[in-house]
Design a protein around this motif. Structure first.
Motif, PDB file in Angstrom:
ATOM      1  N   GLY A 119     -10.658  -3.800  -8.051  1.00  0.00           N
ATOM      2  CA  GLY A 119      -9.878  -2.651  -8.493  1.00  0.00           C
ATOM      3  C   GLY A 119     -10.080  -1.435  -7.608  1.00  0.00           C
ATOM      4  N   MET A 120     -10.354  -1.679  -6.324  1.00  0.00           N
ATOM      5  CA  MET A 120     -10.574  -0.567  -5.394  1.00  0.00           C
ATOM      6  C   MET A 120      -9.496  -0.496  -4.322  1.00  0.00           C
ATOM      7  SD  MET A 120     -13.164   0.911  -6.576  1.00  0.00           S
ATOM      8  CE  MET A 120     -13.324   2.103  -5.251  1.00  0.00           C
ATOM      9  N   GLY A 121      -8.615  -1.474  -4.285  1.00  0.00           N
ATOM     10  CA  GLY A 121      -7.635  -1.549  -3.202  1.00  0.00           C
ATOM     11  C   GLY A 121      -6.743  -0.327  -3.110  1.00  0.00           C
ATOM     12  N   LEU A 122      -5.959  -0.090  -4.144  1.00  0.00           N
ATOM     13  CA  LEU A 122      -5.038   1.066  -4.106  1.00  0.00           C
ATOM     14  C   LEU A 122      -5.789   2.398  -4.012  1.00  0.00           C
ATOM     15  CD1 LEU A 122      -2.241  -0.051  -6.603  1.00  0.00           C
ATOM     16  CD2 LEU A 122      -1.989   0.285  -4.149  1.00  0.00           C
ATOM     17  N   PRO A 123      -6.864   2.609  -4.828  1.00  0.00           N
ATOM     18  CA  PRO A 123      -7.604   3.871  -4.679  1.00  0.00           C
ATOM     19  C   PRO A 123      -8.136   4.066  -3.262  1.00  0.00           C
ATOM     20  CG  PRO A 123      -8.299   2.748  -6.684  1.00  0.00           C
ATOM     21  CD  PRO A 123      -7.373   1.804  -5.959  1.00  0.00           C
ATOM     22  N   ASN A 124      -8.604   2.969  -2.644  1.00  0.00           N
ATOM     23  CA  ASN A 124      -9.091   3.069  -1.262  1.00  0.00           C
ATOM     24  C   ASN A 124      -7.979   3.464  -0.304  1.00  0.00           C
ATOM     25  OD1 ASN A 124     -11.764   2.598  -1.347  1.00  0.00           O
ATOM     26  ND2 ASN A 124     -11.675   0.455  -0.700  1.00  0.00           N
ATOM     27  N   MET A 125      -6.812   2.880  -0.516  1.00  0.00           N
ATOM     28  CA  MET A 125      -5.690   3.182   0.374  1.00  0.00           C
ATOM     29  C   MET A 125      -5.334   4.664   0.278  1.00  0.00           C
ATOM     30  SD  MET A 125      -3.719  -0.329  -0.550  1.00  0.00           S
ATOM     31  CE  MET A 125      -2.098  -0.065   0.111  1.00  0.00           C
ATOM     32  N   LYS A 126      -5.395   5.194  -0.923  1.00  0.00           N
ATOM     33  CA  LYS A 126      -5.103   6.615  -1.114  1.00  0.00           C
ATOM     34  C   LYS A 126      -6.191   7.481  -0.478  1.00  0.00           C
ATOM     35  CE  LYS A 126      -3.745   9.934  -4.635  1.00  0.00           C
ATOM     36  NZ  LYS A 126      -2.500  10.329  -3.973  1.00  0.00           N
ATOM     37  N   LYS A 127      -7.432   7.024  -0.682  1.00  0.00           N
ATOM     38  CA  LYS A 127      -8.580   7.786  -0.180  1.00  0.00           C
ATOM     39  C   LYS A 127      -8.566   7.911   1.344  1.00  0.00           C
ATOM     40  CE  LYS A 127     -13.486   6.794   0.159  1.00  0.00           C
ATOM     41  NZ  LYS A 127     -14.546   5.903  -0.347  1.00  0.00           N
ATOM     42  N   TYR A 128      -8.167   6.844   2.013  1.00  0.00           N
ATOM     43  CA  TYR A 128      -8.258   6.841   3.471  1.00  0.00           C
ATOM     44  C   TYR A 128      -7.000   7.366   4.167  1.00  0.00           C
ATOM     45  CZ  TYR A 128     -12.699   4.323   3.326  1.00  0.00           C
ATOM     46  OH  TYR A 128     -14.007   3.982   3.126  1.00  0.00           O
ATOM     47  N   MET A 186      -3.799   2.751 -10.090  1.00  0.00           N
ATOM     48  CA  MET A 186      -4.481   3.673  -9.178  1.00  0.00           C
ATOM     49  C   MET A 186      -5.904   4.004  -9.629  1.00  0.00           C
ATOM     50  SD  MET A 186      -2.661   4.263  -6.576  1.00  0.00           S
ATOM     51  CE  MET A 186      -3.798   5.468  -5.899  1.00  0.00           C
ATOM     52  N   GLN A 187      -6.254   3.586 -10.850  1.00  0.00           N
ATOM     53  CA  GLN A 187      -7.606   3.889 -11.334  1.00  0.00           C
ATOM     54  C   GLN A 187      -8.616   2.964 -10.682  1.00  0.00           C
ATOM     55  OE1 GLN A 187      -7.652   3.636 -15.593  1.00  0.00           O
ATOM     56  NE2 GLN A 187      -6.030   5.145 -15.806  1.00  0.00           N
ATOM     57  N   GLU A 188      -9.735   3.545 -10.251  1.00  0.00           N
ATOM     58  CA  GLU A 188     -10.792   2.725  -9.653  1.00  0.00           C
ATOM     59  C   GLU A 188     -11.294   1.728 -10.678  1.00  0.00           C
ATOM     60  OE1 GLU A 188     -13.958   4.854  -7.820  1.00  0.00           O
ATOM     61  OE2 GLU A 188     -12.646   5.839  -6.380  1.00  0.00           O
ATOM     62  N   GLY A 189     -11.377   0.492 -10.278  1.00  0.00           N
ATOM     63  CA  GLY A 189     -11.924  -0.541 -11.163  1.00  0.00           C
ATOM     64  C   GLY A 189     -10.872  -1.293 -11.942  1.00  0.00           C
ATOM     65  N   PHE A 190      -9.641  -0.785 -11.972  1.00  0.00           N
ATOM     66  CA  PHE A 190      -8.585  -1.520 -12.682  1.00  0.00           C
ATOM     67  C   PHE A 190      -8.074  -2.623 -11.766  1.00  0.00           C
ATOM     68  CE2 PHE A 190      -4.185  -2.514 -13.612  1.00  0.00           C
ATOM     69  CZ  PHE A 190      -4.243  -2.780 -14.965  1.00  0.00           C
ATOM     70  N   SER A 191      -8.085  -3.842 -12.275  1.00  0.00           N
ATOM     71  CA  SER A 191      -7.625  -4.953 -11.443  1.00  0.00           C
ATOM     72  C   SER A 191      -6.955  -6.020 -12.286  1.00  0.00           C
ATOM     73  CB  SER A 191      -8.827  -5.573 -10.709  1.00  0.00           C
ATOM     74  OG  SER A 191      -8.399  -6.710  -9.982  1.00  0.00           O
ATOM     75  N   THR A 192      -5.911  -6.616 -11.734  1.00  0.00           N
ATOM     76  CA  THR A 192      -5.289  -7.756 -12.400  1.00  0.00           C
ATOM     77  C   THR A 192      -5.572  -9.040 -11.611  1.00  0.00           C
ATOM     78  OG1 THR A 192      -3.217  -7.372 -11.199  1.00  0.00           O
ATOM     79  CG2 THR A 192      -3.409  -6.371 -13.381  1.00  0.00           C
TER      80      THR A 192
END
Lengths: 140, 117
Positions: free
Chosen positions: A109-118, A90-96
């Motif tokens: 690393g913005m996918g999940l944080p974006n989903m939460k944000k929107y 969930m951390q911005e910038g963390f990506s695998t």
């Protein structure tokens, strides 16, 4: 609304080119139904990020959208590898994501944080080796 | 700024969306990272990018953008042009590099903050 409106999509994990088609279709349908632009934008961005994630990480899955009187619910389910550490993911910038995905413009690393944000609510149900189900709600 | 002015300023070749050249836009963003566009962009009508795949068009669509400028005269795929056309987006390509193209539009006033004069 007399009856809830439901949409179901199978997300093809093999094809990065077609990733996002379900979100585009939902956006179009919500527009036809006359929802306000900000609601449509929130739903479609959150769903689009989730769809991309399913293609990148989980070899596809299913996307279900339900429109009720007071919310739009998006359920994205896959049988991918699962998320070992949700807090970290969930951390911005963390990506695998691998470099080939970054070359395509994703994996920042913005996918999940974006989903939460929107969205107004987001729940991640995940088990390593079994899969992930993400439920998101946008209030109307 | 009219989309048509952007085309002139960037010496761009129009690939689709001629009917929207009269539309007004108020800001732009420049990125090859679609995740960042989805994260940070708000009410920006124009996307400048050097990335070439169908997700560029879908990202712009999700963000309610109206115009995509491909920089450095890269040639978008037929699929991109078709998707952009179906979506009602203007797609153009410019010989300028991303930095130059952004600078030209900013200098011409697109998305320029008032305090910057």
């Amino acid at each position: 609304m007399a009856e809830n409106i439901r949409f179901h999509f199978d997300v093809d994990g093999e094809n990065f080119t077609s990733a996002g088609e379900a979100s585009v279709a939902v956006k179009k349908k919500l527009r036809q139904l006359g929802f306000p632009p900000d609601v449509i934008r929130k739903v479609s961005i959150a769903m689009y990020e989730g769809e991309i994630n399913m293609v990148i990480h989980a070899d596809g899955g299913t996307a279900d959208v339900e429109v009720t009187d007071d919310e739009i619910v998006i359920i994205l389910a896959d049988h991918g590898p699962g998320i070992p550490n949700v807090e970290m993911a969930m951390q911005e910038g963390f990506s695998t994501a691998r470099d080939n995905i970054r070359a395509l413009g994703f994996g920042a690393g913005m996918g999940l944080p974006n989903m939460k944000k929107y969205t107004d609510e987001m729940n991640i149900d995940t088990e390593v080796g079994v899969g992930t189900t993400i439920t998101m709600k946008v209030y109307l | 700024m009219k989309i048509g002015e952007i085309k002139e300023l960037l010496n761009a070749e129009l690939l689709c969306g001629e009917e929207y050249l009269d539309h007004d836009v108020f800001a732009a963003c420049c990125s090859d990272m679609m995740s960042d566009v989805l994260a940070f962009v708000k009410d920006q009508g124009v996307l400048l990018t050097g990335l070439l795949n169908s997700q560029v068009i879908r990202t712009a669509n999700m963000m309610d953008m109206v115009c995509i400028v491909i920089v450095r005269n890269k040639v978008p795929t037929e699929e991109m042009i078709e998707l952009a056309s179906d979506t009602g987006l203007v797609l153009m390509r410019s010989p300028l590099r991303a930095y130059e193209a952004s600078g030209v539009l900013y200098y011409a006033g697109l998305g320029r903050r008032e305090e910057d004069g």
